[in-house]
Design a protein around this motif. Structure first.
Motif, PDB file in Angstrom:
ATOM      1  N   THR A   3      35.346 -12.674  23.604  1.00  0.00           N
ATOM      2  CA  THR A   3      34.993 -12.696  25.040  1.00  0.00           C
ATOM      3  C   THR A   3      36.036 -12.003  25.920  1.00  0.00           C
ATOM      4  N   PRO A   4      37.346 -12.240  25.742  1.00  0.00           N
ATOM      5  CA  PRO A   4      38.312 -11.534  26.599  1.00  0.00           C
ATOM      6  C   PRO A   4      38.204 -10.006  26.479  1.00  0.00           C
ATOM      7  N   ASP A   5      37.863  -9.529  25.269  1.00  0.00           N
ATOM      8  CA  ASP A   5      37.701  -8.074  25.093  1.00  0.00           C
ATOM      9  C   ASP A   5      36.568  -7.548  25.973  1.00  0.00           C
ATOM     10  N   LEU A   6      35.497  -8.342  26.104  1.00  0.00           N
ATOM     11  CA  LEU A   6      34.359  -7.914  26.919  1.00  0.00           C
ATOM     12  C   LEU A   6      34.768  -7.753  28.382  1.00  0.00           C
ATOM     13  N   ILE A   7      35.651  -8.626  28.864  1.00  0.00           N
ATOM     14  CA  ILE A   7      36.144  -8.511  30.251  1.00  0.00           C
ATOM     15  C   ILE A   7      36.871  -7.180  30.417  1.00  0.00           C
ATOM     16  N   ALA A   8      37.729  -6.862  29.433  1.00  0.00           N
ATOM     17  CA  ALA A   8      38.476  -5.598  29.478  1.00  0.00           C
ATOM     18  C   ALA A   8      37.514  -4.411  29.475  1.00  0.00           C
ATOM     19  N   ILE A   9      36.426  -4.525  28.697  1.00  0.00           N
ATOM     20  CA  ILE A   9      35.468  -3.414  28.579  1.00  0.00           C
ATOM     21  C   ILE A   9      34.668  -3.250  29.872  1.00  0.00           C
ATOM     22  N   ILE A  10      34.335  -4.366  30.518  1.00  0.00           N
ATOM     23  CA  ILE A  10      33.629  -4.290  31.810  1.00  0.00           C
ATOM     24  C   ILE A  10      34.523  -3.607  32.843  1.00  0.00           C
ATOM     25  N   ILE A  11      35.814  -3.948  32.838  1.00  0.00           N
ATOM     26  CA  ILE A  11      36.766  -3.289  33.756  1.00  0.00           C
ATOM     27  C   ILE A  11      36.789  -1.788  33.480  1.00  0.00           C
ATOM     28  N   LEU A  12      36.813  -1.434  32.195  1.00  0.00           N
ATOM     29  CA  LEU A  12      36.841  -0.015  31.799  1.00  0.00           C
ATOM     30  C   LEU A  12      35.578   0.710  32.289  1.00  0.00           C
ATOM     31  N   GLY A  13      34.423   0.039  32.167  1.00  0.00           N
ATOM     32  CA  GLY A  13      33.165   0.626  32.632  1.00  0.00           C
ATOM     33  C   GLY A  13      33.173   0.869  34.133  1.00  0.00           C
ATOM     34  N   ILE A  14      33.716  -0.087  34.880  1.00  0.00           N
ATOM     35  CA  ILE A  14      33.781   0.046  36.348  1.00  0.00           C
ATOM     36  C   ILE A  14      34.700   1.207  36.729  1.00  0.00           C
ATOM     37  N   ILE A  15      35.868   1.279  36.046  1.00  0.00           N
ATOM     38  CA  ILE A  15      36.806   2.387  36.323  1.00  0.00           C
ATOM     39  C   ILE A  15      36.135   3.728  36.014  1.00  0.00           C
ATOM     40  N   GLY A  16      35.428   3.782  34.866  1.00  0.00           N
ATOM     41  CA  GLY A  16      34.741   5.020  34.474  1.00  0.00           C
ATOM     42  C   GLY A  16      33.709   5.447  35.504  1.00  0.00           C
ATOM     43  N   GLY A  17      32.956   4.477  36.034  1.00  0.00           N
ATOM     44  CA  GLY A  17      31.961   4.787  37.052  1.00  0.00           C
ATOM     45  C   GLY A  17      32.593   5.338  38.315  1.00  0.00           C
ATOM     46  N   ILE A  18      33.706   4.733  38.746  1.00  0.00           N
ATOM     47  CA  ILE A  18      34.393   5.190  39.969  1.00  0.00           C
ATOM     48  C   ILE A  18      34.986   6.581  39.759  1.00  0.00           C
ATOM     49  N   PHE A  19      35.707   6.763  38.636  1.00  0.00           N
ATOM     50  CA  PHE A  19      36.298   8.081  38.342  1.00  0.00           C
ATOM     51  C   PHE A  19      35.213   9.151  38.179  1.00  0.00           C
ATOM     52  N   GLY A  20      34.091   8.784  37.542  1.00  0.00           N
ATOM     53  CA  GLY A  20      32.993   9.738  37.327  1.00  0.00           C
ATOM     54  C   GLY A  20      32.366  10.170  38.645  1.00  0.00           C
ATOM     55  N   GLY A  21      32.105   9.193  39.515  1.00  0.00           N
ATOM     56  CA  GLY A  21      31.550   9.511  40.832  1.00  0.00           C
ATOM     57  C   GLY A  21      32.496  10.393  41.636  1.00  0.00           C
ATOM     58  N   LEU A  22      33.792  10.075  41.573  1.00  0.00           N
ATOM     59  CA  LEU A  22      34.797  10.874  42.289  1.00  0.00           C
ATOM     60  C   LEU A  22      34.872  12.287  41.712  1.00  0.00           C
ATOM     61  N   PHE A  23      34.806  12.390  40.380  1.00  0.00           N
ATOM     62  CA  PHE A  23      34.857  13.690  39.700  1.00  0.00           C
ATOM     63  C   PHE A  23      33.703  14.576  40.180  1.00  0.00           C
ATOM     64  N   ASN A  24      32.493  14.008  40.223  1.00  0.00           N
ATOM     65  CA  ASN A  24      31.321  14.779  40.652  1.00  0.00           C
ATOM     66  C   ASN A  24      31.432  15.193  42.118  1.00  0.00           C
ATOM     67  N   TYR A  25      31.968  14.296  42.958  1.00  0.00           N
ATOM     68  CA  TYR A  25      32.127  14.604  44.383  1.00  0.00           C
ATOM     69  C   TYR A  25      33.109  15.760  44.572  1.00  0.00           C
ATOM     70  N   LEU A  26      34.260  15.662  43.896  1.00  0.00           N
ATOM     71  CA  LEU A  26      35.289  16.708  44.034  1.00  0.00           C
ATOM     72  C   LEU A  26      34.795  18.030  43.443  1.00  0.00           C
ATOM     73  N   LEU A  27      34.099  17.950  42.285  1.00  0.00           N
ATOM     74  CA  LEU A  27      33.591  19.173  41.646  1.00  0.00           C
ATOM     75  C   LEU A  27      32.610  19.888  42.570  1.00  0.00           C
TER      76      LEU A  27
END
Length: 626
Positions: A176-200
């Motif tokens: 279960t603690p690993d899943l929390i870490a993975i959800i955090i990673l998914g959220i970071i990926g979504g934010i970085f991905g959205g920012l990447f597309n905006y800047l591109l």
């Protein structure tokens, strides 16, 4: 030689499969430049991938086969003419795109799913097995080439076998603690991905202004980015400290030769520079280093931060230059780096290896930028051979895609819009429900009689760029005006070139047309020289003669009533893959046709031009109707 070869080519292939045939995107010259440009771009050390160009290359080869070869380059073959129709050509290009992904990632099933999820707008069950067969052949050919290259005859090709970043030896147990870490990673990926597309998006708009000023400016821009990349690659490793070689290292430390985990750079014997180990390797080897397991202490935190910032920024500024460049590799590199950072920071609550965190980081950033789920998931599994990670990769992809979708569209969709390609989405825009088909039909409408004067046809073809004309029979041919069907420009040109003219306005049996022409005379022309009206000459006497259009008219075109909702017309147009949709009147005692709907009539800018007071975004929040 081929400006269309710059960039990844996936947006252009996607638009082509949607029905937008932009100039020379699949021409033989584009193929030639794409192959060599991609080889040289990757070899030069730019932060770009070969995967996007491989998709474009596959589509170009398929197009070459689908148009019967190339007369210009003397590459013709008679039996290929059986593919010279729109549907077969579209299917071939879809299979070509799948083959490109399969070859680039050595992921045959991922290639089929990529074609289904991202490239194709129309999918049939027959296309599924054709694409599967294509990628199976790719896998077999790759396998045999890798076997041949194992002896080291082909440089770095063949390293890693058919699975490029094998992680199957890593035992993945998660709680279960690993899943929390993975959800955090998914959220970071979504934010970085959205920012990447905006800047591109912003960077590409600036680049397009520079590139429009001519070839010298394109070359200057490319040279500038090349110098910046070289300065980063060589300059930044000086910021990293030397690290003593690990005692239990399986690999040689420091690395001797071209690829390895431990580059010495400027360090004394027995030490290595971890930042140089990422910068001074091929992109594939850098990813392999980041994915490697049991290497918790191999990379310092500061090293990973510097590398992530450099790759993220260089990936953004490299994409729009005049070089064939893919986005997959920069995105995987950046994602793997911040995945490793998160894995190291959350090491206290999670038992997963940082190498597996790097894989999940790559998945989250791919989900955030490309917005693909199934195909990226399967491609990553085929790349890493790590089936135990499947649930986590699925979870992280879905989270990052959902987060990023709140900010903007996927990167390829953005580029399609930016290039001004009239791409039609599978759903109608909400504001279309407030309009009917008759509202957006733009005039004036040019119709031909069933037996038309040659001069009228020639003038119409010269004055307009239309590709379809309604044919209406009028007295004395019929008692009242009636719609016969639709005739295309290409068929009219073939008929005019044959010069089978009549002296009087009389309807013929049509059999003489079929004796004079074969089926292949009306086949779709290749991307080069189709027949043009300017190529044909007529005497004054011929201009006064008549030609019977009935034999080449499509007598069962798709029609809609003028009062039909524009939203429904748009869905019908897209679902059936139409080029022309005829609009007929609702009431009798009027001309039998109101107008023709083409792709242009569904474009937001066109509708906004006709109805300036209609705010397209006002209706986006309303519920979607039937």
């Amino acid at each position: 030689m081929a400006p269309a070869a710059a960039g990844s080519g996936i947006p252009e292939v996607k638009a082509y499969l949607n029905g937008v045939d932009a100039y020379s995107i699949l021409a033989p010259s584009t193929l030639f430049v794409k192959i060599f440009g991609s080889i040289l771009g990757v070899s030069a050390g730019f932060v770009l991938g070969k995967e996007g160009p491989m998709v474009h290359t596959g589509a170009c080869i398929a197009n070459l086969l689908g148009q019967g070869g190339s007369r210009k380059y003397r590459l013709t073959c008679n039996w290929l003419r059986y593919f010279k129709n729109d549907r077969d050509r579209r299917d071939l290009i879809t299979c070509g795109a799948a083959a490109g992904v399969a070859a680039a990632f050595r992921a045959p099933v991922g290639g089929v799913l990529f074609a289904l999820e991202e490239a194709a707008s129309w999918w049939r069950s027959a296309l599924l097995w054709r694409a599967f067969f294509t990628t199976a052949v790719v896998a077999v050919v790759l396998r045999s080439l890798i076997e041949f290259c194992r002896s080291g005859k082909c440089g770095l090709f063949g390293q890693g076998g058919l699975i490029m970043f094998d992680l199957s030896s890593t035992v993945a147990t998660y709680s279960t603690p690993d899943l929390i870490a993975i959800i955090i990673l998914g959220i970071i990926g979504g934010i970085f991905g959205g920012l990447f597309n905006y800047l591109l998006d912003k960077i590409l708009r600036v680049y397009s202004i520079i590139n429009e000023r001519g070839a010298p400016f394109k070359i200057l821009l490319t040279m500038t980015i090349s110098v910046i990349t070289s300065m980063c690659s060589y300059g930044l490793p000086w910021l990293a400290a030397c690290t003593p070689c690990p005692v239990d290292s399986v690999e040689q430390c420091p690395t001797i030769g071209r690829s390895g985990n431990f580059k010495s750079f400027q360090c004394p014997p027995g030490h290595y520079n971890d930042l140089a180990s990422l910068f001074f390797n091929t992109n594939d080897d850098a990813i392999r280093n980041l994915f490697s397991n049991g290497t918790e202490s191999e990379f310092h935190m500061s090293t990973l931060f510097i590398f992530f910032t450099a790759v993220y920024c260089l990936g953004l500024v490299t994409y729009g230059i005049a070089v064939p460049s893919g986005l997959f590799i920069p995105v995987i590199l950046a994602g793997a780096t911040y995945g490793r950072i998160v894995g190291t920071l959350l090491g206290s609550i999670s038992d997963l290896d940082p190498g597996l965190f790097a894989l999940l980081g790559a998945a989250s950033f791919l989900g955030g930028t490309m917005r693909m789920t199934v195909s990226v998931c399967v491609i990553l599994l085929e790349l890493t051979n790590d089936l135990a990670m499947l649930p986590l990769v699925m979870l992280v992809l879905l989270i990052s895609k959902t987060i990023a979708d709140n900010f903007n569209k996927g990167v390829y969709d953005q580029i399609v819009v930016m290039k001004g390609l009239p791409y039609m989405e599978a759903h109608a825009e909400p504001y279309m429900r407030h309009l009917v088909a008759g509202d957006v039909v733009s005039g004036p409408l040019i119709t031909f009689s069933g037996v038309e004067k040659v001069g009228n046809i020639v003038h119409a073809l010269k004055l307009t760029g239309h590709n379809g004309f309604p044919v209406v029979d009028e007295p004395p041919l019929t008692e009242a005006p009636e719609l016969v069907g639709l005739v295309t420009r290409s068929h009219l040109l073939v008929l005019l070139k044959g010069k089978m003219f009549l002296n009087d306005q009389v309807k013929t049996s049509g059999s003489f047309v079929f004796r004079r022409f074969g089926a292949f005379d009306f086949a779709k022309a290749g991307s080069g020289k189709g027949l043009k009206i300017q190529d044909l000459d007529f005497t004054d006497e011929e201009m006064e003669m008549y030609v019977d259009l009935h034999p080449v008219t499509n007598t069962s075109p798709y029609t809609v009533v003028e009062t039909m909702s524009l939203a429904k017309a748009a869905i019908l147009f897209r679902a059936l893959g139409l080029r022309h949709l005829l609009v007929v009147p609702k009431t009798p005692d009027r001309p039998p046709i109101v107008g023709i709907l083409t792709r242009h009539d569904f474009v937001e800018e066109h509708i906004h031009g006709l109805f300036p007071n209609l705010n397209p975004h006002r209706f986006h929040s309303t519920s979607m109707g039937g």
